[in-house]
Design a protein around this motif. Sequence first.
Motif, PDB file in Angstrom:
ATOM      1  N   ASN A 135       0.824  -1.209   0.000  1.00  0.00           N
ATOM      2  CA  ASN A 135       0.000   0.000   0.000  1.00  0.00           C
ATOM      3  C   ASN A 135       0.860   1.260   0.000  1.00  0.00           C
ATOM      4  N   THR A 136       1.997   1.204   0.666  1.00  0.00           N
ATOM      5  CA  THR A 136       2.926   2.336   0.644  1.00  0.00           C
ATOM      6  C   THR A 136       3.408   2.584  -0.777  1.00  0.00           C
ATOM      7  N   LYS A 137       3.753   1.527  -1.477  1.00  0.00           N
ATOM      8  CA  LYS A 137       4.197   1.654  -2.866  1.00  0.00           C
ATOM      9  C   LYS A 137       3.098   2.284  -3.732  1.00  0.00           C
ATOM     10  N   ILE A 138       1.867   1.841  -3.552  1.00  0.00           N
ATOM     11  CA  ILE A 138       0.740   2.396  -4.309  1.00  0.00           C
ATOM     12  C   ILE A 138       0.556   3.873  -3.977  1.00  0.00           C
ATOM     13  N   ALA A 139       0.629   4.221  -2.692  1.00  0.00           N
ATOM     14  CA  ALA A 139       0.460   5.620  -2.272  1.00  0.00           C
ATOM     15  C   ALA A 139       1.527   6.510  -2.897  1.00  0.00           C
ATOM     16  N   VAL A 140       2.761   6.038  -2.920  1.00  0.00           N
ATOM     17  CA  VAL A 140       3.854   6.815  -3.515  1.00  0.00           C
ATOM     18  C   VAL A 140       3.633   6.968  -5.020  1.00  0.00           C
ATOM     19  N   ASN A 184       0.592  12.677  -9.351  1.00  0.00           N
ATOM     20  CA  ASN A 184      -0.247  13.814  -8.954  1.00  0.00           C
ATOM     21  C   ASN A 184      -1.727  13.445  -8.841  1.00  0.00           C
ATOM     22  N   ASP A 185      -1.991  12.206  -8.506  1.00  0.00           N
ATOM     23  CA  ASP A 185      -3.353  11.725  -8.283  1.00  0.00           C
ATOM     24  C   ASP A 185      -3.643  11.869  -6.780  1.00  0.00           C
ATOM     25  N   TRP A 186      -3.852  13.126  -6.372  1.00  0.00           N
ATOM     26  CA  TRP A 186      -3.900  13.453  -4.946  1.00  0.00           C
ATOM     27  C   TRP A 186      -5.107  12.868  -4.234  1.00  0.00           C
ATOM     28  N   SER A 187      -6.252  12.786  -4.922  1.00  0.00           N
ATOM     29  CA  SER A 187      -7.444  12.208  -4.275  1.00  0.00           C
ATOM     30  C   SER A 187      -7.211  10.749  -3.934  1.00  0.00           C
ATOM     31  N   ARG A 188      -6.683  10.005  -4.874  1.00  0.00           N
ATOM     32  CA  ARG A 188      -6.432   8.577  -4.629  1.00  0.00           C
ATOM     33  C   ARG A 188      -5.250   8.392  -3.666  1.00  0.00           C
ATOM     34  N   GLU A 191      -2.040  19.613  -1.339  1.00  0.00           N
ATOM     35  CA  GLU A 191      -2.167  19.749  -2.794  1.00  0.00           C
ATOM     36  C   GLU A 191      -3.620  19.926  -3.216  1.00  0.00           C
ATOM     37  N   LYS A 192      -4.544  19.389  -2.431  1.00  0.00           N
ATOM     38  CA  LYS A 192      -5.976  19.537  -2.711  1.00  0.00           C
ATOM     39  C   LYS A 192      -6.547  20.800  -2.062  1.00  0.00           C
ATOM     40  N   GLY A 193      -5.679  21.605  -1.423  1.00  0.00           N
ATOM     41  CA  GLY A 193      -6.127  22.850  -0.806  1.00  0.00           C
ATOM     42  C   GLY A 193      -6.794  22.668   0.544  1.00  0.00           C
ATOM     43  N   GLN A 194      -6.654  21.506   1.140  1.00  0.00           N
ATOM     44  CA  GLN A 194      -7.269  21.222   2.444  1.00  0.00           C
ATOM     45  C   GLN A 194      -6.214  21.412   3.536  1.00  0.00           C
ATOM     46  N   ASN A 195      -5.805  22.665   3.705  1.00  0.00           N
ATOM     47  CA  ASN A 195      -4.672  22.967   4.580  1.00  0.00           C
ATOM     48  C   ASN A 195      -4.911  22.637   6.049  1.00  0.00           C
TER      49      ASN A 195
END
Length: 200
Positions: free
Chosen positions: A97-102, A108-112, A140-144
Amino acid sequence: MPHANKSCDKRVIAVNSKELTSVLGFRKEKAKEAEQLMHYGLFQEAADVNLGMIDVNAGDHEAYSRLGDALIKLEKSSEAHAAYQASMSLERIRKENTKIAVERAMANDWSRAMETNTEIIEKFPWDLESYNRLGKALSEKGQNKKAIQAFECALVISPNSPIAKKNMKRLEKSNVLKQLWLILFLCPVNHLLRRQDVLE
């Protein structure tokens, strides 16, 4: 897919440093208790403590490993083997899962990326890098605000985490700049409105 992101957002909200501090404290205390019981030859009690930890967090691969150690001492080799297998399986899942997240962050698929890191954190709430990656994806999604919460959790795990510290500073600076921009933007408007009232 938007539905998945909404549920991810709800899960992200649950990330907070106070709850994490409690989870980590419980884990540390119970791990120490289990190790002491093993040291004194109280193998069944050690197994019970580890089972209790697994009930609280099924992703605790270290508790499974300690459970295996206790079961070996109790001469329950098949159950010990199953505990060791569970420990290795959990660690493999975390790494995959770490590999997938990276990969998602690199694309730049920030939602996923948010979704994957949240899933890792749900199962492995002590995973420092997942909080850092989640914070980056949220920013990156602006959810600071949520990003700051994620970086605060990283700092609970590792108070000297340079990634979390750097990103916290950047986000705090960004928030200050936004507030200044709003003040500067709104002040001239207020000034003009007051001036217009005087002229009428």
